[in-house]
Design a protein around this motif. Structure first.
Motif, PDB file in Angstrom:
ATOM      1  N   ALA A  86      -3.527  -1.044   6.799  1.00 59.17           N
ATOM      2  CA  ALA A  86      -3.612  -2.501   6.695  1.00 59.17           C
ATOM      3  C   ALA A  86      -2.328  -3.072   6.101  1.00 59.17           C
ATOM      4  CB  ALA A  86      -4.831  -2.902   5.857  1.00 59.17           C
ATOM      5  N   ALA A  87      -1.832  -2.450   5.043  1.00 59.87           N
ATOM      6  CA  ALA A  87      -0.595  -2.929   4.414  1.00 59.87           C
ATOM      7  C   ALA A  87       0.592  -2.823   5.374  1.00 59.87           C
ATOM      8  CB  ALA A  87      -0.331  -2.138   3.133  1.00 59.87           C
ATOM      9  N   ALA A  88       0.601  -1.796   6.213  1.00 59.60           N
ATOM     10  CA  ALA A  88       1.690  -1.616   7.167  1.00 59.60           C
ATOM     11  C   ALA A  88       1.675  -2.681   8.274  1.00 59.60           C
ATOM     12  CB  ALA A  88       1.620  -0.227   7.787  1.00 59.60           C
ATOM     13  N   LYS A  89       0.525  -3.311   8.516  1.00 57.01           N
ATOM     14  CA  LYS A  89       0.396  -4.306   9.574  1.00 57.01           C
ATOM     15  C   LYS A  89       0.742  -5.728   9.134  1.00 57.01           C
ATOM     16  CE  LYS A  89      -3.048  -1.814  12.207  1.00 57.01           C
ATOM     17  NZ  LYS A  89      -4.380  -1.854  12.831  1.00 57.01           N
ATOM     18  N   VAL A  90       1.052  -5.883   7.861  1.00 53.94           N
ATOM     19  CA  VAL A  90       1.327  -7.219   7.337  1.00 53.94           C
ATOM     20  C   VAL A  90       2.758  -7.607   7.631  1.00 53.94           C
ATOM     21  CG1 VAL A  90       1.519  -8.560   5.202  1.00 53.94           C
ATOM     22  CG2 VAL A  90      -0.412  -7.023   5.546  1.00 53.94           C
ATOM     23  N   ASP A  91       2.906  -8.832   8.162  1.00 54.67           N
ATOM     24  CA  ASP A  91       4.240  -9.384   8.376  1.00 54.67           C
ATOM     25  C   ASP A  91       4.858  -9.699   7.030  1.00 54.67           C
ATOM     26  OD1 ASP A  91       3.800  -9.294  11.118  1.00 54.67           O
ATOM     27  OD2 ASP A  91       2.968 -11.320  11.154  1.00 54.67           O
ATOM     28  N   ARG A  92       6.039  -9.234   6.828  1.00 55.46           N
ATOM     29  CA  ARG A  92       6.702  -9.462   5.541  1.00 55.46           C
ATOM     30  C   ARG A  92       7.640 -10.628   5.603  1.00 55.46           C
ATOM     31  NH1 ARG A  92       6.599  -3.960   2.591  1.00 55.46           N
ATOM     32  NH2 ARG A  92       5.175  -2.906   3.922  1.00 55.46           N
ATOM     33  N   LEU A 117      -2.584   1.638  -3.427  1.00 56.64           N
ATOM     34  CA  LEU A 117      -1.518   0.630  -3.331  1.00 56.64           C
ATOM     35  C   LEU A 117      -0.898   0.281  -4.684  1.00 56.64           C
ATOM     36  CD1 LEU A 117      -3.294  -1.666  -0.717  1.00 56.64           C
ATOM     37  CD2 LEU A 117      -1.541   0.090  -0.304  1.00 56.64           C
ATOM     38  N   ASN A 118      -1.290   1.013  -5.728  1.00 59.69           N
ATOM     39  CA  ASN A 118      -0.765   0.806  -7.082  1.00 59.69           C
ATOM     40  C   ASN A 118      -0.949  -0.619  -7.587  1.00 59.69           C
ATOM     41  OD1 ASN A 118       0.199   3.515  -7.445  1.00 59.69           O
ATOM     42  ND2 ASN A 118       1.852   3.002  -6.039  1.00 59.69           N
TER      43      ASN A 118
END
Length: 144
Positions: free
Chosen positions: A138-144, A25-26
């Motif tokens: 996991a990062a893709a499932k986060v609401d932005r 995730l840098n």
């Protein structure tokens, strides 16, 4: 997106996972220490990692979770290593949910070398590949 990775690792097993997640995730992974950690701005996704020590998460991890503020932490993803008992991920998930914080996915757990001969060479490259995929999902499932 504000993503953080914090972990506890006595043996280096969980640290390997933390570094793989952070590299994917840098961002940087930070080891939990004696000093309390506070967040000055909301965290969209917090990765928390630990191993299992005498049947439970390390006291630093438990203390870190106890101090989390549900207003500052929007989502959590959990990763953990184990020698014999794989329940550590479920235990941490329960602690997070009891704080009223959303856990974005089932915890990622894998074997970690314990003592000298138990689970030798774990986490291995296959485990690291899986945790990298877990981090992206996991990062893709986060609401932005």
């Amino acid at each position: 997106m504000n993503i953080k990775v914090f972990y506890h690792s006595s043996t280096g097993n969980t640290e390997k996972l933390a570094r793989a997640i952070a590299d994917t995730l840098n961002i940087q992974a930070k080891q939990l220490g004696e000093d309390p950690i506070s967040f000055s701005e909301p965290v969209d996704l917090l990765f928390i990692g630990d191993g299992i020590y005498f049947g439970k998460a390390n006291k630093r991890t438990r203390s870190f979770i106890d101090r989390l503020d549900a207003k500052m932490i929007k989502n959590v993803a959990i990763f953990a290593t184990y020698g014999g008992e794989s329940k550590i991920g479920t235990d941490i998930k329960e602690m997070i949910q009891n704080k009223g914080i959303r856990v974005v996915d089932d915890p990622f757990t894998c074997k970690g070398q314990s003592w000298v001969f138990i689970n030798r060479k774990h986490p291995n490259e296959t485990d690291l590949s899986k945790v990298r995929k877990y981090a992206k999902n996991a990062a893709a499932k986060v609401d932005r």
